[in-house]
Design an enzyme around this catalytic site. Sequence first.
Site, PDB file in Angstrom:
ATOM      1  N   TYR A  88      34.849  10.784  34.664  1.00  0.00           N
ATOM      2  CA  TYR A  88      34.138  11.253  35.584  1.00  0.00           C
ATOM      3  C   TYR A  88      35.016  10.232  37.213  1.00  0.00           C
ATOM      4  CZ  TYR A  88      31.042  11.109  40.015  1.00  0.00           C
ATOM      5  OH  TYR A  88      30.200  11.577  40.324  1.00  0.00           O
ATOM      6  N   LYS A  96      37.372  12.702  39.898  1.00  0.00           N
ATOM      7  CA  LYS A  96      37.387  12.742  41.620  1.00  0.00           C
ATOM      8  C   LYS A  96      38.526  12.148  42.543  1.00  0.00           C
ATOM      9  CE  LYS A  96      33.060  14.301  42.226  1.00  0.00           C
ATOM     10  NZ  LYS A  96      32.163  15.446  42.632  1.00  0.00           N
TER      11      LYS A  96
END
Length: 250
Positions: free
Chosen positions: A155, A159
């Site tokens: 994750y 990003k």
Amino acid sequence: MSGQTYFITGANRGIGFELTKYLVALNPDNKIIATVRDISKATALKALSKNIVLFPLDLGSQKSIDAIPSELEKIGVDTIDVFVSNAAIADSYITVLECPKDKWLEHYKINVLAQILIFQKVYKAVAKSTTKKAVFISSGAGTLTAYIPTPMSAYGQSKAALNFSVIELSTELKSEGFTVVSIAPGIVSTDMGSHGFGIIKVNSPHLVESLSTLSLTPEQSGTAVGEIIESLTEEDNGKFINFDKNENPY
């Protein structure tokens, strides 16, 4: 006051829903192209305004992404003033050593590649606007210089990769008058955010107290994101902006 046309991915719940609600309340003439995976489940979203157009989109499907131009043509939209890439996944609150290949690939596919491919499909419509805003909802997990010491593996990496693309796009499109930014919406008590925060409590209990003070409701976050979007100028191009309107380090 005449409204603007917004294209918002993942508008059926959480931050996307609250952002849509904020923009409708801000100006009833605003038109929102609200993407959802399943239109039949978007009754609350549709009820917000007659100017909300439900738009079928599955970020995991190339066929669905490729259909964006034809779907826009079907609804008679050739100009988009503000593009908001909001839909994402967060399901890798585990260490780099523990994170399996499929999670790395899934997070890259949805949180990075799909965001770019969708923007490629709407670029021409945004370029026709005089506003030309492209907003990518990122995360504080994506910063390298202010790293949050808790396992986020795929994750966080996704990003960070998205932020790189924002910087690159802001450079490529500057001469065309675009304003391209990343926005960190905060730690939000959505289904996705609450799930992640619960795991952080277990893995990094020392962070819980400090992070808890930053927790926002979806409405607070959606409103904060909306206020930032409305206040953007070309001088903000390329910035990574926090929900509190301060600039984040990449």
